[in-house]
Design a protein around this motif. Structure first.
Motif, PDB file in Angstrom:
ATOM      1  N   ASN A 720     -16.234  25.698 -15.135  1.00  0.00           N
ATOM      2  CA  ASN A 720     -16.774  26.707 -16.056  1.00  0.00           C
ATOM      3  C   ASN A 720     -17.562  26.035 -17.165  1.00  0.00           C
ATOM      4  N   PHE A 724     -21.821  26.399 -17.880  1.00  0.00           N
ATOM      5  CA  PHE A 724     -22.402  26.977 -19.085  1.00  0.00           C
ATOM      6  C   PHE A 724     -22.907  25.911 -20.060  1.00  0.00           C
ATOM      7  N   THR A 769     -24.245  35.355 -17.004  1.00  0.00           N
ATOM      8  CA  THR A 769     -25.088  34.146 -16.999  1.00  0.00           C
ATOM      9  C   THR A 769     -25.253  33.573 -18.380  1.00  0.00           C
ATOM     10  N   THR A 772     -28.089  31.104 -18.681  1.00  0.00           N
ATOM     11  CA  THR A 772     -28.047  29.904 -17.834  1.00  0.00           C
ATOM     12  C   THR A 772     -28.244  30.320 -16.391  1.00  0.00           C
ATOM     13  N   HIS A 774     -26.096  29.478 -14.142  1.00  0.00           N
ATOM     14  CA  HIS A 774     -24.763  29.587 -13.523  1.00  0.00           C
ATOM     15  C   HIS A 774     -24.311  31.044 -13.509  1.00  0.00           C
ATOM     16  N   ARG A 775     -23.904  31.468 -12.326  1.00  0.00           N
ATOM     17  CA  ARG A 775     -23.287  32.803 -12.227  1.00  0.00           C
ATOM     18  C   ARG A 775     -22.248  32.739 -11.122  1.00  0.00           C
TER      19      ARG A 775
END
Length: 824
Positions: A720, A724, A769, A772, A774-775
């Motif tokens: 995580n 992020f 998101t 970013t 990242h999801r």
């Protein structure tokens, strides 16, 4: 020859008279004769005097025939007159009482004189005089034989006798025989009246003796000393209480010693007080030693013809009781002075004899005025003059009505309303000895409170009656005391039934027509009339028209019970709708979890095959790959690994939800676990140009936990943070140990999260998101919280926009923790 013969007859008669006189003087005195002995002698002389008179008469007749009077004849005539007088007197004495005289000599027949009726009860019987000597014809056989033998002995030997005989008629006869001048004389005299008088006297004497004995026994039985003195003042008789009081061995010893109960001054005082009592003077009490102890006595002594009699009454206990009574009266006076109720006592002449301080303060009267013992009517006049009594149209009549309580038999209660607004409850109680006792109770505050209370009760009743909710109150005996209109309307109770104050059983019987369920009504009845269940009850009643009522039974003071009903039909309908919706949602969640769990298992098998074949291609065991093919194989390997992680997370969550996931506790090295988690994301760190800073003490040691799950927790936190973080950022991993827990934390320096997103990051399938690339699927932090809570720990999130995010996990140290055991 005639004169000589007459002289001889006169001499013989004179000798007979002398003999009778001697016999009378020599008569022996017996218990029956007593005072009549003199009369017996006189009677004997009279009997023989009759014989002398007879001889004298013969002589006079002879002289008269001769007709010649000489000097000697005149003397004989004078003697004859004297003998005639003696004969008359003897006859008078002979007939003075009922008796028979029988005389015998040796040559002539017996001479019988007197009243022969004593033998034959006055009946005329031929030859009665001769039948006197037939003793068996009128005496009892035994007495007849005894007197016949005695008469025979008298005539033959001259032996006298005295016998008591009984006639066949029941008369008492006294027989006396003796020899007089050569003749045998038998005297029979009736003694029935004398014996009866003597018997009566004896009976009277015996009765007097028995009475005296009973009186003596009674005096011996009483506990008070009693004595009798003779004329000289000495003790003549004492009772046993006197003997015990002076501690003498016996009554005779006490009388012989003359021991006195009182000393001389006390006795003199008693003698003086005897005279003083005649003048109605009070008698003082004396102190004396009684049976070895000092006692207080009331002594009474009175004078008699033969001496004095006295009694001493022990009043020691009475004096003690009187002293106690005086102390109690004093205590009562002090108590009455402390009472707030005004008390005043008046005697039978209506004069004030007592008042307490409250009475003086109530009327504001001067103490000197009250000490003057004014009359009751004077006090009323004084209070009226001072304007302290209410005004009456006819004060005189009102005053007479108040004073009429002195003639009443029972207590009288009245109410006085004073001009200053006070209300007095006045009780006039007649005293048994006469007079009156007043009790003045100021009830102004009570009247005001009662008025306010009644007003408040009316307001409350009106308020409850206007409520829309049904309300009812039941008393301790189970009867309905109040029911508002709503209660009567809901249960359709008529006014006539409510006025009868029906019992709860009758009310329930009516109500069950509309709410037939039995169990709630049983609970309600137990709360109202039960002796053990006095706690609050809440139940629900369903009416046949669909109405739903929530019933509450609340205990009230004095055993009462409040019953309230609330119509919850609308809320019940909403609750039912929500319940149905919740059940639908729960079924949907169960369907979702089942679908996810099924799909995850179904995906895991082909994914494992993909990963295996991809590894074979990457190892070029089946043939060489060109550069592009090798890149594609690496991409497939990474994607498959990510997909496997997601599937494993989903399976873990499904196992947690089903409660089938169990932790495998073991000794876990904290530093090695952190390193193992970091090795799982080294490629991602290198790809994103991120650096990791470890803040782990060298002595962090070990922890007793599930090592696989702890590594999974750190891996998800690091993943995580990597997702992020921006390129070139720093990720910090921290580990701390306290006495009670192990703390692991991961901090990134990315963009951070606003509060509304931070509140949802631990929810499943929540993914953001935040600017970013990242999801994720939103399972990482959810898995972290689930695993930490399975260990009994907690998760804490610190984040803010632009300041990065820090996730801290706290694990409690178990008793079997290696570090704890080492410290111990």
């Amino acid at each position: 020859m005639g004169l000589e013969r007459t002289a001889r007859l006169a001499a013989g008669a004179g000798m007979l008279v002398v003999g009778c006189l001697w016999a009378a003087s020599a008569w022996p005195a017996g218990p029956e004769t007593g005072a009549v002995l003199h009369m017996h002698g006189v009677a004997s002389v009279s009997v023989l005097g009759g014989l002398l008179a007879f001889a004298t008469i013969l002589s006079l007749l002879h002289i008269r025939e001769r007709g010649r009077w000489t000097r000697r004849d005149r003397e004989q005539a004078a003697a004859l007159d004297a003998l005639r007088g003696a004969h008359d007197r003897a006859e008078m004495l002979l007939n003075a009482e009922r008796q028979i005289i029988v005389t015998w000599d040796a040559r002539t027949e017996p001479v019988i004189e007197g009243d022969v009726g004593i033998a034959f009860e006055g009946r005329p019987i031929a030859g009665a005089a001769r039948r006197i000597l037939a003793f068996g014809s009128w005496l009892l056989p035994s007495d007849a034989g005894a007197i016949e033998a005695a008469v025979e002995t008298l005539r033959t030997r001259g032996t006298g006798f005295r016998l008591a005989l009984r006639s066949q008629a029941g008369r008492s006869i006294e027989a006396h025989g003796q020899a007089v001048a050569g003749r045998a004389l038998l005297r029979l005299r009736e003694t029935s009246d004398e014996r009866r008088e003597i018997a009566e006297l004896r009976e009277t004497l015996d009765e007097a003796r028995r009475g005296l004995a009973a009186l003596a026994s009674l005096l011996d039985a009483i506990p008070q000393p009693v004595w009798r003195r003779n004329r000289e003042g000495g003790l003549a008789w004492v009772n046993m209480a006197y003997v015990a009081a002076i501690e003498a061995p016996s009554r005779e010893a006490a009388l012989e010693a003359g021991t006195e109960l009182l000393d001389r001054p006390a006795r003199e005082m008693v003698a003086r007080e005897d005279l003083a009592r005649r003048g109605q003077h009070p008698v003082p009490r004396l102190s004396a030693v009684v049976a070895g102890s000092r006692r207080v006595l009331d002594v009474f002594e009175t004078r008699l013809e033969t001496g004095r009699v006295g009694i001493a009454i022990d009043v020691s206990e009475l004096e003690s009781v009187r002293a106690d009574l005086q102390r109690q009266m004093n205590a009562n006076v002090r108590t009455l002075d402390q009472l707030p109720t005004a008390v005043a006592m008046f005697d039978d002449r209506q004069r004030l004899i007592f008042h307490n301080a409250a009475y003086r303060q109530l009327w504001d009267l001067d103490a000197a005025y009250l000490e003057g013992r004014p009359l009751d009517g004077e006090i009323l006049d004084h209070l009226r003059a001072e304007r302290k009594l209410e005004e009456h149209a006819d004060f005189r009549a009102w005053k007479q009505g108040v004073l009429a309580a002195y003639r009443a038999v029972e207590a009288n209660e009245s109410w006085w309303y004073l001009p200053d607004g006070r209300t007095l409850r006045v009780v006039a109680d007649p005293n048994p000895q006469g007079g009156l006792t007043y009790l003045f109770d100021d009830v102004s505050d009570r009247v005001n409170l009662e008025s306010r209370y009644n007003a408040l009760m009316r307001v409350q009743a009106e308020t409850l009656d206007t409520l829309m909710e049904p309300v009812a109150v039941f008393a301790a005996d189970g009867r309905l005391t109040f029911a508002n209109r709503a209660f009567a309307t809901v249960w359709r109770l008529d006014a006539a039934l409510l006025e009868q104050r029906p019992h709860v059983e009758a009310v329930i019987e009516v109500c069950r027509r509309l709410a037939p369920a039995e169990e709630p009504w049983l609970d309600i009845r137990d709360r109202i009339v039960g002796l053990e269940s006095r706690d609050t009850l809440a139940c629900r009643l369903e009416v046949v028209d669909g109405t739903v009522l929530d019933c509450a039974a609340q205990p009230l003071p004095e055993g009462a019970t409040l019953l309230t009903l609330i119509d919850v039909t609308a809320s019940v309908n909403v609750e039912r709708a929500l319940t149905e919706k919740n059940e639908a949602l729960e079924k949907a969640a169960q369907l979702r979890d089942s679908f996810v769990h099924h799909v995850s298992y179904e995906l895991r098998s082909p994914l494992t095959n993909i990963i295996g074949f991809t590894q074979l291609l990457g190892d070029e065991s089946v043939g060489a790959l060109n550069l592009r093919q090798r890149e594609y194989a690496d991409h497939i390997m990474r994607s498959s690994g990510a997909l496997l992680v997601i599937i494993n997370d989903i399976l873990d969550l499904a196992s947690i939800d089903a409660g089938s996931l169990e932790l495998q506790h073991e000794v876990v090295d904290v530093r090695e676990t952190i390193d193992a988690a970091m090795r799982g994301i080294e490629d991602r760190l290198a790809e994103s140009s991120l650096s990791v800073v470890l803040d782990v003490p060298a002595d962090i040691g070990s922890v007793y936990a599930d090592g696989k799950r702890v590594r999974q927790i750190l891996f998800n936190l690091l993943s995580n943070a990597v997702g992020f973080s921006r390129a070139g950022d720093r990720i910090e991993v921290m580990a701390r140990r306290t006495t009670t827990e192990l703390i692991l934390g991961v901090r990134d320096h990315g963009l951070g999260m606003p509060p509304e997103i931070a509140a949802q990051v631990f929810d499943r399938f929540e993914s953001h998101t935040l600017g970013t690339r990242h999801r994720g699927v939103g399972l990482g932090l959810s898995i972290v919280r689930s695993f930490v809570e399975l260990h009994g720990g907690r998760v804490h999130l610190e984040t803010s926009p632009g300041a990065g995010t820090c996730v801290t996990c706290s694990f409690p140290l178990a008793d079997r923790d290696p570090q704890v055991e080492a410290a111990e």
